[in-house]
Design a protein around this motif. Structure first.
Motif, PDB file in Angstrom:
ATOM      1  N   ASP A  89       0.432  -0.855   0.244  1.00 29.25           N
ATOM      2  CA  ASP A  89      -0.214   0.295  -0.162  1.00 29.25           C
ATOM      3  C   ASP A  89       0.812   1.235   0.071  1.00 29.25           C
ATOM      4  O   ASP A  89       0.300   2.469  -0.023  1.00 29.25           O
ATOM      5  CB  ASP A  89      -0.773  -0.094   1.138  1.00 29.25           C
ATOM      6  CG  ASP A  89      -0.229  -0.002   2.116  1.00 29.25           C
ATOM      7  OD1 ASP A  89       1.167   0.233   2.344  1.00 29.25           O
ATOM      8  OD2 ASP A  89      -0.985  -0.046   2.931  1.00 29.25           O
ATOM      9  N   GLY A  90       2.239   1.263  -0.591  1.00 27.78           N
ATOM     10  CA  GLY A  90       2.799   2.294  -0.298  1.00 27.78           C
ATOM     11  C   GLY A  90       3.646   3.205   0.649  1.00 27.78           C
ATOM     12  O   GLY A  90       4.316   4.058   0.154  1.00 27.78           O
ATOM     13  N   ARG A  91       3.453   2.351   2.445  1.00 26.49           N
ATOM     14  CA  ARG A  91       3.563   2.956   2.880  1.00 26.49           C
ATOM     15  C   ARG A  91       5.442   3.505   2.977  1.00 26.49           C
ATOM     16  O   ARG A  91       6.318   3.984   3.080  1.00 26.49           O
ATOM     17  CB  ARG A  91       3.376   2.265   4.665  1.00 26.49           C
ATOM     18  CG  ARG A  91       2.487   2.890   5.320  1.00 26.49           C
ATOM     19  CD  ARG A  91       1.701   1.906   5.756  1.00 26.49           C
ATOM     20  NE  ARG A  91       0.985   0.503   5.663  1.00 26.49           N
ATOM     21  CZ  ARG A  91       1.307  -0.803   5.822  1.00 26.49           C
ATOM     22  NH1 ARG A  91       1.467  -0.305   7.721  1.00 26.49           N
ATOM     23  NH2 ARG A  91       0.593  -1.597   6.055  1.00 26.49           N
ATOM     24  N   PHE A  92       6.400   2.068   2.875  1.00 25.15           N
ATOM     25  CA  PHE A  92       7.422   2.186   2.349  1.00 25.15           C
ATOM     26  C   PHE A  92       7.720   3.382   1.697  1.00 25.15           C
ATOM     27  O   PHE A  92       8.351   3.985   1.776  1.00 25.15           O
ATOM     28  CB  PHE A  92       7.959   0.851   1.945  1.00 25.15           C
ATOM     29  CG  PHE A  92       9.632   1.137   2.338  1.00 25.15           C
ATOM     30  CD1 PHE A  92      10.439   1.460   3.261  1.00 25.15           C
ATOM     31  CD2 PHE A  92      10.572   1.215   0.989  1.00 25.15           C
ATOM     32  CE1 PHE A  92      11.822   0.852   2.672  1.00 25.15           C
ATOM     33  CE2 PHE A  92      11.517   0.873   0.712  1.00 25.15           C
ATOM     34  CZ  PHE A  92      12.698   0.634   1.948  1.00 25.15           C
ATOM     35  N   VAL A  93       7.425   3.311   0.561  1.00 27.04           N
ATOM     36  CA  VAL A  93       7.858   4.143  -0.648  1.00 27.04           C
ATOM     37  C   VAL A  93       8.081   5.410  -0.259  1.00 27.04           C
ATOM     38  O   VAL A  93       8.575   6.662  -0.803  1.00 27.04           O
ATOM     39  CB  VAL A  93       7.518   3.656  -2.245  1.00 27.04           C
ATOM     40  CG1 VAL A  93       6.117   4.083  -2.224  1.00 27.04           C
ATOM     41  CG2 VAL A  93       8.570   4.570  -3.288  1.00 27.04           C
ATOM     42  N   SER A  94       6.357   5.778   0.176  1.00 25.75           N
ATOM     43  CA  SER A  94       6.009   6.960   0.979  1.00 25.75           C
ATOM     44  C   SER A  94       7.267   7.854   1.803  1.00 25.75           C
ATOM     45  O   SER A  94       7.574   7.855   1.694  1.00 25.75           O
ATOM     46  CB  SER A  94       5.157   6.711   1.105  1.00 25.75           C
ATOM     47  OG  SER A  94       4.586   8.156   1.759  1.00 25.75           O
ATOM     48  N   GLU A  95       7.458   6.491   2.667  1.00 23.06           N
ATOM     49  CA  GLU A  95       8.443   7.069   3.514  1.00 23.06           C
ATOM     50  C   GLU A  95      10.163   7.661   2.769  1.00 23.06           C
ATOM     51  O   GLU A  95      11.099   8.461   2.978  1.00 23.06           O
ATOM     52  CB  GLU A  95       9.111   5.803   4.436  1.00 23.06           C
ATOM     53  CG  GLU A  95       7.957   6.098   5.897  1.00 23.06           C
ATOM     54  CD  GLU A  95       7.630   7.572   6.543  1.00 23.06           C
ATOM     55  OE1 GLU A  95       8.815   7.918   6.282  1.00 23.06           O
ATOM     56  OE2 GLU A  95       7.022   8.179   6.568  1.00 23.06           O
ATOM     57  N   LEU A  96      10.400   7.113   2.084  1.00 18.70           N
ATOM     58  CA  LEU A  96      11.599   6.726   1.180  1.00 18.70           C
ATOM     59  C   LEU A  96      12.062   8.180   0.255  1.00 18.70           C
ATOM     60  O   LEU A  96      12.733   8.854   0.619  1.00 18.70           O
ATOM     61  CB  LEU A  96      11.498   5.458   0.230  1.00 18.70           C
ATOM     62  CG  LEU A  96      13.216   5.713  -0.693  1.00 18.70           C
ATOM     63  CD1 LEU A  96      14.417   5.660  -0.389  1.00 18.70           C
ATOM     64  CD2 LEU A  96      13.057   4.709  -1.252  1.00 18.70           C
TER      65      LEU A  96
END
Length: 219
Positions: free
Chosen positions: A48-55
């Motif tokens: 759901d994009g939590r990692f790429v958003s933080e990156l």
């Protein structure tokens, strides 16, 4: 047939929090400190994009390719990102996606490898490794089985429960934790820094190659 997480996309985050609180999220985010200087990153099974958003927040100039098998997960991930983010989503099954050769500074897999059987990973891992540039790294966040004591019994319970649930709901391929670390070592990968959570049930780790070993020849 690939696993289908569309039916869990909206509720996946809350199921994760109910079972483990913020531990899985923190395990993913433990990888971020190793990616500050990365310019081009591949993530597999982004969810759901939590990692790429933080990156993107930590490294706004980074370019990211995300390979994700669930269209609904991709929709959720896109909403999290600023318009200027250089993120390309590929709605694809990683087992059949055509990996580019030596393109990425880093590959990231968060709770992805444990979805596949050893047989599948013996074919998939070399293709992923071949997409890493010389000097690049592979960063992994995964479940693991502690060896003894109460943490070992606790891990067996949770892993059995999760594999039963995800096989029933999503048609997950794997039935138990695969032995992916041995496949990476056979390709010449060396385990680097490591961070454990949940008494050893969760692990974040850097994998690297000495010299130009990341240029794996894929048959």
């Amino acid at each position: 047939m690939p696993a289908n997480f569309n039916c869990l996309a909206q509720s996946y985050r809350w199921l994760e929090y109910a079972a483990f609180g913020l531990s899985l999220e923190r395990c993913r985010f433990d990888l971020l400190g190793w990616l500050d200087n990365a310019q081009h990153v591949l993530t597999l099974g982004e969810g759901d994009g939590r990692f790429v958003s933080e990156l993107i927040q930590r490294n706004p100039g980074v370019r990211v390719d995300c390979v994700e098998g669930s269209a609904r997960m991709i929709d959720l991930a896109r909403v999290r990102l600023p318009r200027e983010a250089q993120v390309t989503f590929h709605h694809a099954d990683a087992r059949t996606w055509k990996f580019p050769q030596a393109r990425y500074d880093a590959v990231v897999t968060c709770f992805f490898l444990d979805c596949f059987s050893d047989e599948t990973l013996s074919r998939l891992i070399p293709s992923i490794a071949a997409s890493i540039r010389p000097g690049g790294d592979w960063f992994v966040a995964e479940f693991r089985q502690p060896r003894k004591g109460i943490p070992a019994w606790r891990a067996r319970f949770w892993l059995a429960l999760m594999y039963y649930f995800f096989r029933r709901v999503t048609r997950l391929e794997a039935r138990c934790l695969p032995k992916w670390e041995g496949i990476l070592r056979d390709l010449g990968a060396v385990a680097g820094e490591t961070m454990d959570r949940q008494r050893g049930l969760l692990r974040s780790r850097q994998w690297c190659w000495k010299g130009n070993g990341s240029q794996i020849q894929v048959k």
